[in-house]
Design a protein around this motif. Structure first.
Motif, short mmCIF file in Angstrom:
data_model
loop_
_atom_site.label_atom_id
_atom_site.label_comp_id
_atom_site.label_asym_id
_atom_site.label_seq_id
_atom_site.Cartn_x
_atom_site.Cartn_y
_atom_site.Cartn_z
N GLU A 1 5.20 -2.28 7.71
CA GLU A 1 5.33 -2.56 6.42
C GLU A 1 4.86 -1.58 5.40
O GLU A 1 3.84 -1.17 5.56
CB GLU A 1 4.77 -4.07 5.96
N THR A 2 5.81 -1.02 4.71
CA THR A 2 5.39 0.28 3.82
C THR A 2 5.55 -0.28 2.11
O THR A 2 6.55 -0.85 1.88
CB THR A 2 6.51 1.37 3.90
N LYS A 3 4.86 0.18 1.55
CA LYS A 3 4.53 -0.14 -0.04
C LYS A 3 4.57 1.37 -0.58
O LYS A 3 3.81 2.20 -0.21
CB LYS A 3 3.42 -0.84 -0.36
N LYS A 4 5.41 1.52 -1.70
CA LYS A 4 5.20 2.70 -2.51
C LYS A 4 4.35 2.43 -3.96
O LYS A 4 5.13 1.66 -4.56
CB LYS A 4 6.57 3.51 -2.35
N GLU A 5 3.60 3.51 -4.26
CA GLU A 5 3.20 3.42 -5.62
C GLU A 5 3.31 4.61 -6.11
O GLU A 5 3.06 5.78 -5.79
CB GLU A 5 1.52 2.91 -5.56
N GLN B 1 3.13 10.26 -5.44
CA GLN B 1 3.77 8.97 -4.92
C GLN B 1 2.90 8.61 -3.92
O GLN B 1 2.43 9.55 -2.96
CB GLN B 1 5.06 8.78 -4.57
N VAL B 2 2.30 7.42 -3.93
CA VAL B 2 1.35 7.10 -2.71
C VAL B 2 1.95 6.15 -1.89
O VAL B 2 2.55 4.85 -2.40
CB VAL B 2 -0.09 6.50 -3.30
N GLU B 3 2.52 6.33 -0.50
CA GLU B 3 2.91 5.59 0.52
C GLU B 3 2.21 4.99 1.40
O GLU B 3 1.41 5.75 2.12
CB GLU B 3 4.16 6.36 1.09
N THR B 4 1.88 3.68 1.46
CA THR B 4 0.96 3.17 2.39
C THR B 4 1.60 2.23 3.44
O THR B 4 2.54 1.24 2.97
CB THR B 4 -0.08 2.08 1.63
N THR B 5 1.64 2.80 4.54
CA THR B 5 2.35 1.72 5.88
C THR B 5 1.11 1.11 6.55
O THR B 5 0.14 1.72 7.06
CB THR B 5 2.84 2.72 6.43
N THR B 6 1.42 -0.38 6.75
CA THR B 6 0.56 -1.02 7.52
C THR B 6 1.27 -1.55 8.97
O THR B 6 2.31 -1.84 8.85
CB THR B 6 0.12 -2.30 6.69
N TYR B 7 0.49 -1.03 9.82
CA TYR B 7 1.16 -1.26 11.37
C TYR B 7 0.29 -2.59 12.03
O TYR B 7 -0.74 -2.61 12.00
CB TYR B 7 0.87 -0.04 12.21
N THR B 8 1.23 -3.49 12.52
CA THR B 8 1.01 -4.50 13.14
C THR B 8 1.44 -4.58 14.54
O THR B 8 2.53 -4.21 14.76
CB THR B 8 0.88 -5.84 12.41
N TYR B 9 0.77 -5.34 15.49
CA TYR B 9 0.90 -5.58 16.88
C TYR B 9 1.20 -6.73 17.25
O TYR B 9 -0.13 -7.40 17.22
CB TYR B 9 0.25 -4.28 17.65
N LEU C 1 11.69 12.04 -14.01
CA LEU C 1 10.75 11.44 -14.88
C LEU C 1 9.67 10.55 -14.38
O LEU C 1 8.84 10.17 -15.18
CB LEU C 1 11.70 10.33 -15.82
N LYS C 2 9.51 10.81 -13.11
CA LYS C 2 8.16 10.21 -12.51
C LYS C 2 6.87 10.55 -12.96
O LYS C 2 6.04 9.92 -12.54
CB LYS C 2 8.30 10.59 -10.87
N VAL C 3 6.63 11.64 -13.53
CA VAL C 3 5.57 12.10 -14.19
C VAL C 3 4.84 10.73 -15.26
O VAL C 3 3.63 10.69 -15.43
CB VAL C 3 5.35 13.38 -15.13
N VAL C 4 5.85 9.95 -15.81
CA VAL C 4 5.42 8.96 -16.49
C VAL C 4 6.20 7.84 -15.78
O VAL C 4 7.49 7.35 -16.08
CB VAL C 4 5.90 9.02 -17.84
N PRO C 5 5.49 7.11 -14.67
CA PRO C 5 6.08 6.21 -14.17
C PRO C 5 6.89 4.97 -14.81
O PRO C 5 7.82 4.49 -14.66
CB PRO C 5 5.12 5.38 -13.32
N PHE C 6 6.46 4.53 -16.22
CA PHE C 6 6.67 3.52 -16.84
C PHE C 6 8.13 3.79 -17.49
O PHE C 6 9.16 2.98 -17.43
CB PHE C 6 6.01 3.32 -18.18
N VAL C 7 8.37 5.03 -17.94
CA VAL C 7 9.48 5.49 -18.59
C VAL C 7 10.58 5.60 -17.18
O VAL C 7 11.90 5.34 -17.43
CB VAL C 7 9.37 6.72 -19.23
N SER C 8 10.12 6.59 -16.31
CA SER C 8 10.83 6.30 -15.11
C SER C 8 11.66 5.12 -14.55
O SER C 8 12.72 4.95 -14.22
CB SER C 8 10.12 7.07 -14.10
#
Length: 426
Positions: free
Chosen positions: A115-119, A126-134, A353-360
């Motif tokens: 499951e991946t979440k992007k921030e 961009q910080v991409e966090t991926t959680t792996y479960t088994y 425009l990702k330099v300002v996430p809100f505007v983007s």
């Protein structure tokens, strides 16, 4: 326990990637447009073919004798499909007289889920966090656990035996006085579980090989001596009777492992089914003592086999319904791909425009709305033009709908913006 990986992508890399996706988006846009056009042509041709086939179809009372009067005609006839062919699974020495003998194999394995979440961060990163479960589960083929992300689960999978899926089909299936062709034979779906019986010698060998594989992965185990099965008059015995440690046979299942009720990673389950003789209805063109597909004037071919006794009206109604269903499925898929491809093409605007996430996010929302409207309008136009090519009346109606959407978006939307601007100035 979950395992997490974090990846950070810089602003420059993101912009470069989004620009690169423009080419992919253009290719996908062209492919989606082609899909929409092809689907409409396919739908019309199939409908025309079914209409021609239904008009030409002759219903026969039964298939008990070859009707020379209707030689070469498209017929609808019900009868009993059966065979005298014997099918043999050579790996297990199992034989049966049936239309098909099918072997299905499953493996108990660790399965990786992610499951991946992007921030988005200020400055464009961009910080991409991926959680792996088994989780352990039955799967259709072994899973290479050496590629798992969590080191704790790497190389945790094994298999006690490698067995292939297999479908054996009879070559000679009779249908009253006729013979069914291969395509019609494979349409018969009267499946039943097939109880398995193995020779005692085979059980001993499988048990020995499975134990060796088990100990290679889990280490040596201590087994208790158990009474051997007494072969019956055919010289066979079941694993249930002989209570082997690593092979168990129950009804239509052969189980490799210690305890079927408590599976371990590496266990293998092999189940058997047969397709038995059954009452079926065939719609196809007669060709002496067999059948072949009916070929319509537009080149489309048709033949079908359905289970049970059906009349021609029921079959063609079902075929037309299936054609309509597939047409809408492919239409929706095509429209979705057109919209998605446009978002890929114009996604770089949001990324810049990702330099300002809100505007983007605001701009991205707007781009998404515009791409959706343009994509739907474009899709309707493509469908309409295709229908003008194949069916003019409906095509013109779709063009009117697309024009109405353009007018509402271009003119009514413009008036709404002016109204909001006026209220804001007041």
């Amino acid at each position: 326990m979950a395992y997490t990986e974090t990846k950070t992508t810089g602003y420059g890399t993101r912009v470069k990637n989004s620009c690169g996706s423009i080419v992919t988006g253009i290719v996908l846009f062209c492919a989606a447009t082609a899909l929409l056009w092809w689907n409409e042509g396919r739908a019309v041709k199939t409908a025309d073919m079914l209409e021609e086939a239904e008009g030409a179809c002759v219903e026969l009372a039964n298939a008990d004798k070859i009707d020379r009067e209707h030689e070469g005609d498209l017929v609808c006839v019900s009868g009993f499909a059966t065979t005298e062919d014997s099918l043999i699974d050579e790996q297990y020495g199992i034989g049966v007289k049936a239309i098909s003998l099918q072997r299905k194999v499953e493996y108990y394995q660790y399965v990786e889920h992610s499951e991946t979440k992007k921030e988005d961060k200020l400055g464009g990163k961009q910080v991409e966090t991926t959680t792996y479960t088994y989780k352990k589960d039955w799967v259709s083929s072994p899973i290479e656990s050496g590629e798992f992300h969590d080191p704790a689960y790497q190389n945790k999978n094994t298999v006690l035996a490698t067995v292939e899926n297999q479908d054996l089909w009879a070559q000679n299936v009779t249908f009253g006085a006729y013979k069914l062709n291969e395509s019609l034979i494979h349409s018969i779906s009267s499946k039943e579980a097939f109880d398995v019986t193995l020779s005692d010698d085979m059980l001993k060998q499988i048990d020995k090989d499975t134990k060796t594989a088990y100990e290679r992965f889990y280490g040596a185990v201590t087994t208790t001596a158990k009474p051997q099965a007494v072969p019956d008059s055919t010289g066979t015995a079941t694993a249930e009777a002989s209570a082997y440690d690593f092979i168990h046979v129950s009804k239509n299942e052969i189980y490799y492992g210690r305890t079927p009720a408590a599976p371990e990673v590496g266990d293998v389950k092999v189940t058997f089914e047969v397709v038995v003789p059954a009452k079926v209805t065939v719609v196809a063109q007669t060709a002496e003592d067999t059948f072949k597909p009916f070929k319509a004037k537009n080149g489309k071919t048709f033949q079908t086999l359905v289970m049970g006794k059906k009349d021609a009206a029921e079959i063609f109604e079902s075929e037309n319904s299936a054609n309509s269903t597939w047409t809408w499925i492919l239409r929706i898929a095509g429209i979705f791909l057109v919209v998605f491809s446009l978002k890929m093409i114009f996604g770089f605007i949001e990324t810049i425009l990702k330099v300002v996430p809100f505007v983007s996010n605001i701009v991205g929302w707007g781009v998404g709305i515009v791409c959706t409207i343009v994509g739907v309008v474009w899709s309707l136009i493509v469908i309409a033009v295709a229908w003008i090519f194949y069916r003019p009346l409906l095509g013109i109606a779709l063009l009117v709908i697309a024009g109405l959407l353009i007018w509402l978006f271009a003119f009514k939307g413009k008036d709404k913006i002016k109204e909001l601007a006026t209220k804001k100035s007041e």
